[in-house]
Write a protein that holds these residues in place. Structure first.
Motif, PDB file in Angstrom:
ATOM      1  N   VAL A  46      55.841  20.227   7.833  1.00  0.00           N
ATOM      2  CA  VAL A  46      54.907  20.792   8.782  1.00  0.00           C
ATOM      3  C   VAL A  46      53.507  20.803   8.180  1.00  0.00           C
ATOM      4  O   VAL A  46      52.522  20.743   8.883  1.00  0.00           O
ATOM      5  N   TYR A  47      53.436  20.832   6.854  1.00  0.00           N
ATOM      6  CA  TYR A  47      52.164  20.899   6.151  1.00  0.00           C
ATOM      7  C   TYR A  47      52.022  19.713   5.206  1.00  0.00           C
ATOM      8  O   TYR A  47      52.996  19.249   4.631  1.00  0.00           O
ATOM      9  N   SER A  48      50.781  19.245   5.045  1.00  0.00           N
ATOM     10  CA  SER A  48      50.503  18.182   4.083  1.00  0.00           C
ATOM     11  C   SER A  48      49.107  18.400   3.509  1.00  0.00           C
ATOM     12  O   SER A  48      48.279  19.097   4.085  1.00  0.00           O
ATOM     13  N   CYS A  49      48.844  17.759   2.395  1.00  0.00           N
ATOM     14  CA  CYS A  49      47.543  17.866   1.739  1.00  0.00           C
ATOM     15  C   CYS A  49      46.565  16.914   2.433  1.00  0.00           C
ATOM     16  O   CYS A  49      46.895  15.748   2.645  1.00  0.00           O
ATOM     17  N   PRO A  50      45.358  17.386   2.765  1.00  0.00           N
ATOM     18  CA  PRO A  50      44.375  16.491   3.384  1.00  0.00           C
ATOM     19  C   PRO A  50      43.967  15.331   2.472  1.00  0.00           C
ATOM     20  O   PRO A  50      43.657  14.256   2.950  1.00  0.00           O
ATOM     21  N   MET A  51      43.998  15.531   1.168  1.00  0.00           N
ATOM     22  CA  MET A  51      43.605  14.480   0.222  1.00  0.00           C
ATOM     23  C   MET A  51      44.782  13.618  -0.219  1.00  0.00           C
ATOM     24  O   MET A  51      44.606  12.487  -0.636  1.00  0.00           O
ATOM     25  N   GLU A  76      52.073  18.034  13.799  1.00  0.00           N
ATOM     26  CA  GLU A  76      52.229  19.458  14.100  1.00  0.00           C
ATOM     27  C   GLU A  76      51.032  19.964  14.906  1.00  0.00           C
ATOM     28  O   GLU A  76      51.188  20.758  15.825  1.00  0.00           O
ATOM     29  N   LYS A  77      49.825  19.501  14.574  1.00  0.00           N
ATOM     30  CA  LYS A  77      48.637  19.890  15.339  1.00  0.00           C
ATOM     31  C   LYS A  77      48.775  19.426  16.785  1.00  0.00           C
ATOM     32  O   LYS A  77      48.424  20.149  17.711  1.00  0.00           O
ATOM     33  N   MET A  78      49.278  18.196  16.965  1.00  0.00           N
ATOM     34  CA  MET A  78      49.449  17.658  18.302  1.00  0.00           C
ATOM     35  C   MET A  78      50.464  18.490  19.087  1.00  0.00           C
ATOM     36  O   MET A  78      50.268  18.789  20.267  1.00  0.00           O
ATOM     37  N   LYS A  79      51.553  18.896  18.426  1.00  0.00           N
ATOM     38  CA  LYS A  79      52.560  19.727  19.094  1.00  0.00           C
ATOM     39  C   LYS A  79      51.938  21.034  19.571  1.00  0.00           C
ATOM     40  O   LYS A  79      52.173  21.465  20.694  1.00  0.00           O
ATOM     41  N   MET A  80      51.163  21.670  18.689  1.00  0.00           N
ATOM     42  CA  MET A  80      50.555  22.949  19.044  1.00  0.00           C
ATOM     43  C   MET A  80      49.568  22.772  20.201  1.00  0.00           C
ATOM     44  O   MET A  80      49.509  23.590  21.105  1.00  0.00           O
ATOM     45  N   LYS A  81      48.799  21.683  20.168  1.00  0.00           N
ATOM     46  CA  LYS A  81      47.849  21.417  21.251  1.00  0.00           C
ATOM     47  C   LYS A  81      48.596  21.203  22.562  1.00  0.00           C
ATOM     48  O   LYS A  81      48.214  21.719  23.604  1.00  0.00           O
TER      49      LYS A  81
END
Length: 138
Positions: A46-51, A76-81
């Motif tokens: 669900v989480y990843s590092c931006p770099m 995950e951002k798309m799901k929440m949106k």
């Protein structure tokens, strides 16, 4: 040395036991592999590092390479949106992030049945007599 009937029966029993043992091992090894693969699939990143996008986790934390905070993955951002999206049943191009009325026809903006189900599951607890009463606590 002649082979007697008793020795022949014992040898046959040994062969049968060996075949059964081999078959059992051959069947159980792949089953164990499948169980391990299923356990791996349960953990969803669900989480990843931006770099460092290859650094993933199923919970918030820090990147092991650079120490940055892990952010929600694009998926995950798309799901929440999408879950916070309301549409007019008559005008699908009319979208809103909040419930309300369609600007074209005045109908109530609604979520898709799939999104309604997701939201219901996310709330956790509801009254069996009053399903619209929801809580995240028992």
């Amino acid at each position: 040395m002649p082979v007697t009937l008793g020795k022949l029966i014992n040898m046959r029993a040994i062969w049968i036991l060996l075949v059964v043992a081999f078959a059992t091992i051959a069947v159980s090894a792949p089953a164990q592999d499948n169980k391990e693969k299923k356990d791996e699939k349960v953990k969803v990143a669900v989480y990843s590092c931006p770099m460092h996008p290859e650094e993933k986790s199923d919970k918030a934390g820090k990147c092991s390479k650079c120490g940055m905070d892990l952010a929600k993955t694009p998926k995950e951002k798309m799901k929440m949106k999408e879950m916070n999206s309301y549409r007019c049943p008559m005008h699908p191009d009319e979208n809103s992030d909040k419930p309300g009325k369609c600007s074209k026809c005045g109908m109530d903006m609604t979520q898709s049945p799939k999104e309604k189900m997701k939201m219901k599951e996310m709330h956790g607890y509801s009254c069996p007599m009053h399903p619209d009463e929801k809580s995240d606590k028992p």
